[in-house]
Design an enzyme around this catalytic site. Structure first.
Site, mmCIF file in Angstrom:
data_model
loop_
_atom_site.group_PDB
_atom_site.id
_atom_site.type_symbol
_atom_site.label_atom_id
_atom_site.label_comp_id
_atom_site.label_asym_id
_atom_site.label_seq_id
_atom_site.Cartn_x
_atom_site.Cartn_y
_atom_site.Cartn_z
ATOM 1 N N ARG A 34 44.810 42.173 48.120
ATOM 2 C CA ARG A 34 43.732 42.855 47.396
ATOM 3 C C ARG A 34 43.576 42.157 46.058
ATOM 4 O O ARG A 34 44.369 41.312 45.668
ATOM 5 C CB ARG A 34 43.938 44.373 47.265
ATOM 6 C CG ARG A 34 45.298 44.914 47.125
ATOM 7 C CD ARG A 34 46.012 44.661 45.809
ATOM 8 N NE ARG A 34 45.220 44.837 44.616
ATOM 9 C CZ ARG A 34 45.395 44.189 43.488
ATOM 10 N NH1 ARG A 34 46.354 43.281 43.371
ATOM 11 N NH2 ARG A 34 44.646 44.398 42.426
ATOM 12 N N ALA A 36 39.979 40.899 43.662
ATOM 13 C CA ALA A 36 38.768 40.173 44.061
ATOM 14 C C ALA A 36 38.997 38.693 44.399
ATOM 15 O O ALA A 36 38.616 38.239 45.501
ATOM 16 C CB ALA A 36 37.706 40.332 42.973
ATOM 17 N N ARG A 77 35.451 44.876 52.802
ATOM 18 C CA ARG A 77 35.401 45.598 51.519
ATOM 19 C C ARG A 77 34.093 45.221 50.811
ATOM 20 O O ARG A 77 33.796 44.037 50.671
ATOM 21 C CB ARG A 77 36.618 45.259 50.653
ATOM 22 C CG ARG A 77 37.956 45.660 51.326
ATOM 23 C CD ARG A 77 39.096 45.683 50.347
ATOM 24 N NE ARG A 77 38.952 46.770 49.386
ATOM 25 C CZ ARG A 77 39.695 46.870 48.279
ATOM 26 N NH1 ARG A 77 40.593 45.946 48.000
ATOM 27 N NH2 ARG A 77 39.516 47.868 47.443
ATOM 28 N N GLN A 190 48.155 50.364 41.708
ATOM 29 C CA GLN A 190 48.301 48.907 41.550
ATOM 30 C C GLN A 190 49.035 48.561 40.254
ATOM 31 O O GLN A 190 49.739 47.552 40.181
ATOM 32 C CB GLN A 190 46.922 48.231 41.534
ATOM 33 C CG GLN A 190 46.220 48.202 42.878
ATOM 34 C CD GLN A 190 45.297 49.379 43.073
ATOM 35 O OE1 GLN A 190 45.508 50.451 42.511
ATOM 36 N NE2 GLN A 190 44.267 49.211 43.878
ATOM 37 N N ASP A 231 35.641 43.074 39.680
ATOM 38 C CA ASP A 231 35.311 42.873 41.099
ATOM 39 C C ASP A 231 33.898 42.360 41.288
ATOM 40 O O ASP A 231 33.594 41.680 42.264
ATOM 41 C CB ASP A 231 35.522 44.162 41.881
ATOM 42 C CG ASP A 231 37.008 44.431 42.017
ATOM 43 O OD1 ASP A 231 37.592 45.014 41.086
ATOM 44 O OD2 ASP A 231 37.592 43.986 43.015
ATOM 45 N N ASN A 241 34.974 47.383 38.205
ATOM 46 C CA ASN A 241 36.408 47.115 38.333
ATOM 47 C C ASN A 241 37.062 48.402 38.829
ATOM 48 O O ASN A 241 36.384 49.422 39.034
ATOM 49 C CB ASN A 241 36.990 46.652 36.978
ATOM 50 C CG ASN A 241 38.400 46.103 37.127
ATOM 51 O OD1 ASN A 241 38.659 45.272 38.002
ATOM 52 N ND2 ASN A 241 39.324 46.555 36.303
ATOM 53 N N LYS A 242 38.351 48.364 39.006
ATOM 54 C CA LYS A 242 39.090 49.489 39.572
ATOM 55 C C LYS A 242 38.732 50.812 38.903
ATOM 56 O O LYS A 242 38.575 50.875 37.684
ATOM 57 C CB LYS A 242 40.593 49.185 39.408
ATOM 58 C CG LYS A 242 41.546 50.226 39.933
ATOM 59 C CD LYS A 242 41.277 50.654 41.357
ATOM 60 C CE LYS A 242 41.153 49.513 42.331
ATOM 61 N NZ LYS A 242 40.573 49.932 43.645
HETATM 62 O O1 MRU Z 1 41.118 47.769 45.196
HETATM 63 P P1 MRU Z 1 41.719 46.527 44.602
HETATM 64 O O2 MRU Z 1 43.173 46.655 44.322
HETATM 65 O O3 MRU Z 1 41.368 45.292 45.393
HETATM 66 O O4 MRU Z 1 40.990 46.398 43.205
HETATM 67 C C1 MRU Z 1 41.339 45.322 42.381
HETATM 68 C C2 MRU Z 1 40.748 45.385 41.046
HETATM 69 O O5 MRU Z 1 39.974 46.247 40.713
HETATM 70 C C3 MRU Z 1 41.093 44.245 40.135
HETATM 71 O O6 MRU Z 1 41.155 44.689 38.815
HETATM 72 C C4 MRU Z 1 40.015 43.167 40.256
HETATM 73 O O7 MRU Z 1 39.854 42.789 41.579
HETATM 74 C C5 MRU Z 1 40.331 41.972 39.452
HETATM 75 S S1 MRU Z 1 41.621 41.041 40.200
HETATM 76 C C6 MRU Z 1 41.879 39.613 39.381
#
Ligand code: MRU
Length: 339
Positions: A34, A36, A77, A190, A231, A241-242
């Site tokens: 996981r 991006a 996704r 995470q 993302d 983003n998350k």
């Molecule tokens: O659902 P995830 O864990 O894939 O979400 C990841 C994020 O939101 C990260 O902050 C984002 O992808 C940046 S990763 C360098």
């Protein structure tokens, strides 16, 4: 393709081997991999694996296989645009493999070889991009103090080094005295499971906080800067983003703490004028009602799980990319980075 299984960290450091594209798709959907940029690299590898395993002997059959593989991977996704970026790049590699070959057998072989090379190139480039981002971004971090991050935007979320954590790594390597506060990042944790794990492994001082503590520490003046990954970034700088990032950005604004986003150009979606058009993945509500497999809410209660939110560009102090730093007005500054 061998992947560290991120669903098992930090308890176990185990690897999953994917032997075909459908196994890669499953690994992306199930969060084995996981983040991006890592999703993009994995998808490129998935395409290469699928084409390598394809039994097609003619160009039309191989093209049909490519479309099926691309569709399957693209359906995993929706929010991280790096996934679609990587598939498009593999599509271009497919098309450029077609010139100068006379027989079907030659074309099919050339596509196989070129797609594998392209996937490996995407992986190597991603690490170099993160290191470049680190160099640009490190200057923005304080000489000394605590930096807050949300989710995991580190080596695990990329091919290596990390975006937001790459900037922190670069600042530490320059001798800056940086400590990290990691939001635990409910509901998938995470921050607690991955950011804490990889920073501790690198001996970068990390303190875990729950998401609802961030405002308290900012108000106390304990946080000097916030840095997160992304993302998908719209043309105007709005950043998905998350889930929870938006709240952190508003708190940072309220407390005059600079809020930085670190992301490669492959995360910028110039086809979207603003963040309103970014698709937000809604994940299984079990990820909210259960913690580590244990039910924590009454079984009858429903829950929602948007996995991302959008931070409006006005809360973002700067966006750090491999080509340099963009600031308001982002429509202009982000566009300039592509020239
Ligand atoms: O659902 P995830 O864990 O894939 O979400 C990841 C994020 O939101 C990260 O902050 C984002 O992808 C940046 S990763 C360098």
């Amino acid at each position: 393709m061998r992947l560290i299984d991120q669903t098992r960290l930090p308890a176990e450091e185990v690897y999953r081997t994917c032997r075909d594209y459908d196994e890669v798709a499953e690994a992306i959907r199930g969060m084995v991999v996981r983040g991006a940029p890592a999703i993009g690299v994995a998808a490129a590898m998935g395409v290469a694996l699928g084409i390598k395993n394809s039994g097609a002997r003619t160009l039309p059959a191989l093209r049909a296989d490519f479309e099926r593989i691309a569709r399957t991977l693209a359906g995993t996704r929706p929010t991280a645009v790096n996934l679609f970026w990587a598939i498009e790049r593999m599509r271009r590699a497919f098309e450029t493999s077609l010139s100068c070959h006379s027989s079907d057998a030659q074309v099919v072989q050339a596509v196989r070889v070129n797609l594998e090379e392209e996937a490996k190139r995407i992986l190597a480039e991603d690490i170099a991009i993160n290191e470049a981002m680190g160099k640009h971004g490190a200057a923005l971090l304080p000489e000394s103090g605590t930096v807050l991050t949300h989710c995991n935007a580190g080596a695990l979320a990329t091919a290596g080094y990390g975006t937001a954590l790459g900037v922190i790594r670069a600042a530490v390597a320059q001798g800056k005295n940086i400590q990290v506060f990691a939001d635990e990042t409910r509901p998938f944790l995470q921050g607690a499971r991955l950011t804490a794990w990889e920073l501790a492994k690198d001996a970068i001082p990390v303190t875990l906080i729950t998401d609802n503590m961030a405002g308290h520490f900012m108000k106390q003046g304990q946080i000097k800067a916030v840095i997160v990954g992304a993302d998908r970034i719209a043309a105007n700088g709005d950043t998905a983003n998350k889930i929870g990032t938006y709240s952190v950005a508003v708190l940072a604004h309220e407390n005059s703490v600079p809020f930085y986003v670190a992301a490669p150009l492959s995360t910028i979606d110039r086809s979207l004028a603003s963040g309103e058009a970014i698709p937000i993945e809604e994940r299984d509500s079990n990820e909210v009602t259960r913690l580590g497999g244990v039910q924590i809410a009454p079984a009858s209660v429903s829950a929602r799980h948007p996995a991302f939110d959008v931070t409006p560009h006005r809360y973002i102090t700067a966006i750090i990319t491999e080509r340099g730093i963009a600031r308001e007005p982002y429509t202009h500054s982000l566009n300039a980075l592509f020239q």
